[in-house]
Design a protein around this motif. Structure first.
Motif, mmCIF file in Angstrom:
data_model
loop_
_atom_site.group_PDB
_atom_site.id
_atom_site.type_symbol
_atom_site.label_atom_id
_atom_site.label_comp_id
_atom_site.label_asym_id
_atom_site.label_seq_id
_atom_site.Cartn_x
_atom_site.Cartn_y
_atom_site.Cartn_z
ATOM 1 N N VAL A 123 0.868 -1.251 0.056
ATOM 2 C CA VAL A 123 0.242 0.067 -0.105
ATOM 3 C C VAL A 123 1.046 1.423 -0.111
ATOM 4 O O VAL A 123 1.255 1.737 1.111
ATOM 5 C CB VAL A 123 -1.101 0.119 1.362
ATOM 6 C CG1 VAL A 123 -1.743 1.264 1.256
ATOM 7 C CG2 VAL A 123 -1.658 -1.222 1.199
ATOM 8 N N PRO A 124 1.277 1.899 -1.223
ATOM 9 C CA PRO A 124 1.685 3.130 -1.173
ATOM 10 C C PRO A 124 1.084 4.322 -0.538
ATOM 11 O O PRO A 124 -0.060 4.328 -0.484
ATOM 12 C CB PRO A 124 1.894 3.425 -2.654
ATOM 13 C CG PRO A 124 1.438 2.053 -3.543
ATOM 14 C CD PRO A 124 0.782 1.453 -2.555
ATOM 15 N N ARG A 181 -6.713 -4.359 -6.545
ATOM 16 C CA ARG A 181 -6.387 -3.016 -5.981
ATOM 17 C C ARG A 181 -7.431 -2.590 -4.676
ATOM 18 O O ARG A 181 -8.451 -3.389 -4.924
ATOM 19 C CB ARG A 181 -6.440 -2.003 -7.244
ATOM 20 C CG ARG A 181 -7.886 -1.876 -7.780
ATOM 21 C CD ARG A 181 -7.666 -0.330 -8.562
ATOM 22 N NE ARG A 181 -8.784 -0.193 -9.115
ATOM 23 C CZ ARG A 181 -9.063 1.125 -10.034
ATOM 24 N NH1 ARG A 181 -7.949 1.764 -10.306
ATOM 25 N NH2 ARG A 181 -10.069 1.339 -10.537
ATOM 26 N N GLU A 182 -6.777 -1.878 -3.827
ATOM 27 C CA GLU A 182 -7.767 -1.758 -2.526
ATOM 28 C C GLU A 182 -8.533 -0.296 -2.972
ATOM 29 O O GLU A 182 -8.245 0.305 -3.686
ATOM 30 C CB GLU A 182 -6.880 -1.611 -1.162
ATOM 31 C CG GLU A 182 -6.063 -2.876 -1.116
ATOM 32 C CD GLU A 182 -5.121 -2.802 0.289
ATOM 33 O OE1 GLU A 182 -5.431 -1.857 0.741
ATOM 34 O OE2 GLU A 182 -4.722 -3.438 0.400
ATOM 35 N N ASP A 183 -9.614 -0.113 -1.942
ATOM 36 C CA ASP A 183 -10.291 0.871 -2.083
ATOM 37 C C ASP A 183 -9.262 2.430 -1.671
ATOM 38 O O ASP A 183 -8.247 2.461 -0.858
ATOM 39 C CB ASP A 183 -11.312 1.089 -1.108
ATOM 40 C CG ASP A 183 -12.173 0.197 -1.160
ATOM 41 O OD1 ASP A 183 -12.314 -0.530 -2.251
ATOM 42 O OD2 ASP A 183 -13.091 -0.178 -0.100
ATOM 43 N N GLU A 184 -9.586 3.351 -2.711
ATOM 44 C CA GLU A 184 -8.674 4.429 -2.309
ATOM 45 C C GLU A 184 -9.854 5.598 -1.437
ATOM 46 O O GLU A 184 -10.699 5.807 -1.761
ATOM 47 C CB GLU A 184 -8.533 5.273 -3.739
ATOM 48 C CG GLU A 184 -7.844 6.669 -3.656
ATOM 49 C CD GLU A 184 -7.699 7.411 -4.783
ATOM 50 O OE1 GLU A 184 -7.772 8.435 -5.107
ATOM 51 O OE2 GLU A 184 -7.436 6.373 -5.961
ATOM 52 N N GLU A 232 -3.477 9.348 5.077
ATOM 53 C CA GLU A 232 -3.102 9.522 3.798
ATOM 54 C C GLU A 232 -3.882 9.184 2.883
ATOM 55 O O GLU A 232 -4.606 8.102 3.184
ATOM 56 C CB GLU A 232 -1.749 9.269 3.617
ATOM 57 C CG GLU A 232 -1.375 7.589 3.581
ATOM 58 C CD GLU A 232 -1.691 6.851 4.774
ATOM 59 O OE1 GLU A 232 -1.103 5.720 4.901
ATOM 60 O OE2 GLU A 232 -1.783 7.462 5.876
ATOM 61 N N ILE A 233 -3.813 9.498 1.476
ATOM 62 C CA ILE A 233 -4.373 8.648 0.604
ATOM 63 C C ILE A 233 -3.700 7.830 -0.092
ATOM 64 O O ILE A 233 -2.445 7.893 -0.641
ATOM 65 C CB ILE A 233 -5.026 9.628 -0.888
ATOM 66 C CG1 ILE A 233 -5.946 10.890 -0.413
ATOM 67 C CG2 ILE A 233 -5.300 8.946 -1.963
ATOM 68 C CD1 ILE A 233 -5.999 12.046 -1.065
ATOM 69 N N ALA A 234 -3.961 6.543 0.071
ATOM 70 C CA ALA A 234 -3.192 5.364 -0.121
ATOM 71 C C ALA A 234 -3.861 4.571 -1.053
ATOM 72 O O ALA A 234 -5.100 4.425 -1.495
ATOM 73 C CB ALA A 234 -3.150 4.437 1.117
ATOM 74 N N ARG A 235 -2.956 3.846 -2.052
ATOM 75 C CA ARG A 235 -3.443 3.322 -3.000
ATOM 76 C C ARG A 235 -2.794 1.907 -3.319
ATOM 77 O O ARG A 235 -1.969 1.498 -3.972
ATOM 78 C CB ARG A 235 -2.969 3.764 -4.699
ATOM 79 C CG ARG A 235 -3.590 5.198 -4.877
ATOM 80 C CD ARG A 235 -3.148 6.097 -5.751
ATOM 81 N NE ARG A 235 -3.762 7.394 -6.262
ATOM 82 C CZ ARG A 235 -3.269 8.404 -5.303
ATOM 83 N NH1 ARG A 235 -2.282 8.467 -4.699
ATOM 84 N NH2 ARG A 235 -4.090 9.523 -5.766
#
Length: 223
Positions: free
Chosen positions: A97-98, A172-175, A182-185
């Protein structure tokens, strides 16, 4: 036979317990060179080929490598256990998760190219914009994961390098947008066999701290 010394035969070595004290993830388009020799002859970590960009900070969960192994069993009337078992599939994925909003994190999440036409411009140089296509392309990547640890006796670094020469986004996970985090992607990428290397994943362990484990008569430091 002589009596056994359990401590000797068990070979319990605290120094061989590894941790990723620092780690980094790098991604490239398939136009970039594959990673084939991440260390030189002396075990020194080398620069990655042109085209690999860092993902940056991730959450404290780090990188999770998962496997999906399935087998096909043959059962027989004379045995309660299978009498034959063969591997049907054996896959590996990497999930992370960035936390940064950078070109690599966004491109890997949104399935954008990392270079060339359609890639994001230099950070801050121009407006970043992208649109979801009606039919998403099947976009393979090259991924490199590097973990750094230390030899507890010598303090020298050692590295674990894992390379997915051909990887595809499979989840991919929820944004989530919120003022409290933080906004994670988060993404999941599965490794696929690369025709040139003949494998879906290559792993190396080396570095000065690793070479320190070599017996002294082989030129190591005995650490």
């Amino acid at each position: 036979m002589p009596a056994a010394d359990f401590t000797e035969i068990a070979e319990l070595r605290q120094a061989l317990i590894r941790k990723a004290l620092r780690y980094a993830i790098f991604a490239a388009d398939t136009t970039a060179d594959r990673v084939t020799i991440p260390f030189d002859a002396g075990g020194i970590l080398q620069t990655l080929p042109t085209g690999y960009v860092p993902v940056g900070y991730t959450t404290t969960d780090g990188v999770t490598f998962s496997g999906d192994l399935s087998t096909s069993d043959v059962t027989s009337g004379q045995s309660a256990s299978p009498t034959r078992s063969d591997v049907e599939s054996d896959t590996v994925t990497a999930q992370w998760v960035p936390q940064e909003t950078n070109a690599a994190a966004v491109a890997l999440y949104e399935n954008l190219p990392l270079s060339g036409t359609g890639s994001l411009p230099v950070l801050g140089a121009a407006t970043w914009t992208w649109s979801r296509p009606k039919t998403p392309p099947t976009r393979y990547r090259r991924l490199v994961f590097i973990a750094e640890d230390l030899n507890k006796d010598t303090g020298n670094p050692l590295y674990i390098v894992r390379h997915f020469p051909s990887a595809l986004r499979t989840g991919r996970e929820d944004e989530q947008w919120t003022r409290t985090s933080e906004i994670a992607r988060g993404v999941t990428y599965q490794a696929y066999v690369d025709d040139t290397l003949g494998t879906d994943s290559v792993t190396w362990i080396d570095g000065p701290g690793w070479r320190d484990y070599a017996p002294e008569d082989e030129g190591g430091g005995g650490g």
